[in-house]
Design an enzyme around this catalytic site. Structure first.
Site, short mmCIF file in Angstrom:
data_model
loop_
_atom_site.label_atom_id
_atom_site.label_comp_id
_atom_site.label_asym_id
_atom_site.label_seq_id
_atom_site.Cartn_x
_atom_site.Cartn_y
_atom_site.Cartn_z
CD1 TRP A 128 -2.67 1.62 0.44
CD2 TRP A 128 -2.06 1.87 2.59
NE1 TRP A 128 -3.40 2.66 0.96
CE2 TRP A 128 -3.04 2.84 2.27
CE3 TRP A 128 -1.54 1.82 3.87
CZ2 TRP A 128 -3.51 3.75 3.22
CZ3 TRP A 128 -2.00 2.71 4.81
CH2 TRP A 128 -2.98 3.67 4.49
CG ASP A 209 -2.54 -2.79 7.32
OD1 ASP A 209 -3.66 -2.70 7.86
OD2 ASP A 209 -2.17 -2.02 6.42
CE LYS A 244 -9.93 -0.08 3.31
NZ LYS A 244 -9.03 0.63 4.25
#
Length: 396
Positions: A128, A209, A244
């Protein structure tokens, strides 16, 4: 004061949003910004979220401060979702609410800097784009290594082993818990077992993460690697995002969990987390966390949320299957998980896909597969073939 500042480049994904909105072609397809979209192309408010908001509207009687730790009931109720109901390590965990997963990563980075300023962060690439800047901004050196070869769409596992085998005790390893962003390529469970062995042998600290739990293979399956790692190591950090899997993107809902070796270390970590949060954001925004807490406190809302999340997961994997079926060169996409896949292409090719075909994706070749419909697969394949991205000239 500001005369000596240098201008910074605009965020490329934000520019992509504006370009897509300005495009008046009816067949345009948005594979850019990483948000879930339904069969109508919308990013809806989940039904469970609406039910929780209605409940809060009727019952919430104060907007007073909660403190730097945020909503600790929210933090507590998330634990069995992430870590399971009876793992051996939960007594060594402490958590704090954060502004999204990004806030959790930044708070964790500052905690590492305070605890071990000489630690470096090992980061597999591609990753990311915000990972490296977050750690660098917290004054932690970042050491990158190759994680995936985009040309072959395979994990370069030997480079992973080499990276984890050649560092100092106390160095930190950033790991994507599931649904890797940007590649969609996750480690196999056998690879996770090998990584866990290396973490233990070299006394490295995993920083996991976990931003897409439930959008890969399901809540339990997506949490399995994280639980396996935590069951073996002494210390760890976990950055969690509800943006999300609860569809709460703009509410910024996340948490940072820390696992320590003993109660004394845990108390010290907890006090430092609260102190660092205080000087960063004083207290995190409450509304999104209150929504998640309300859902997790209600058997009915929890069941509604789980069902909706499963629908979202099936839709994303259905899009993957449709695109993989449209070309043999894209068969790998059906084996990947999460919102993203990352094709090997130049920025010029990504620009050509936008200008000539109305196919919008990041300049890196990252595609948000939740942005498409199964019926779009043919157009996407045709555009990729026209720009030389596919080897085969046949349609599967």
């Amino acid at each position: 004061m500001f005369d000596e500042l240098n201008s910074r480049p605009a965020d490329s994904l934000l520019a992509l949003i504006k370009a897509f909105q300005a495009d008046d072609r009816p067949g345009k397809i948005d594979l850019g910004v990483g948000v879930y979209r339904d069969a109508m192309g919308r990013t809806p408010v989940m039904r469970a979220v609406k039910a929780a908001e209605q409940y809060l509207l009727e019952t919430q009687d104060s907007k007073k401060y909660l403190g730097p730790e945020g909503d600790m009931q929210f933090v507590s109720l998330l634990q069995p979702i992430i870590f399971g109901k009876s793992p051996t390590f939960t007594q060594r965990l402490v958590g704090i609410q954060t502004p999204g997963g990004s806030g959790a990563l930044r708070l964790g980075a500052e905690l590492i800097q305070a605890a071990n300023p000489s630690a470096k962060v090992l980061l597999g690439t591609p990753s990311w784009p915000n990972h490296a800047p977050i750690f660098s901004s917290a004054r932690l050196p970042v050491k990158e290594y190759a994680f995936v070869d985009l040309a072959s769409q395979q994990v370069t596992f030997e480079s992973v082993i080499d990276a984890l085998s050649s560092n100092r005790e106390g160095d930190v390893v950033l790991l994507h818990g599931c649904c890797h962003n940007p590649s969609g390529i996750d480690f196999t469970m056998e690879q996770w077992r090998r990584i866990t062995e290396l973490l233990v042998a070299h006394r490295l600290v995993p920083f996991i993460d976990l931003a897409y739990q439930g959008l890969g293979d399901g809540l339990e399956q997506d949490a399995a690697p994280t639980r396996m790692v935590l069951d073996a190591v002494d210390e760890a950090l976990i950055a969690y995002s509800c943006d999300k899997n609860f569809g709460l993107y703009r509410e910024r809902v996340g948490a940072l969990y820390v696992m320590a070796r003993n109660g004394d270390d845990l108390r010290k970590a907890e006090s430092n987390m609260a102190s660092l949060a205080r000087v960063n954001w004083s207290m995190p925004p409450d509304h999104g966390a209150a929504i998640v807490r309300t859902i997790l406190e209600s058997t009915e809302m929890m069941a509604m949320w789980r069902a909706e999340l499963e629908e979202m997961c099936q839709r994303v994997n259905g899009n993957r299957a449709a695109l993989a079926a449209a070309s043999p060169d894209l068969a790998f996409i059906s084996r990947q998980r999460g919102l993203f896949s990352n094709l090997s292409m130049s920025k010029d090719t990504a620009v050509a896909l936008r200008t000539s075909h109305g196919i919008y994706m990041a300049d890196s070749g990252r595609m948000n597969l939740a942005g498409m419909q199964p019926a779009d697969a043919g157009a996407i394949v045709a555009a990729l073939r026209a720009e030389g991205c596919l080897k085969s000239s046949t349609v599967a």
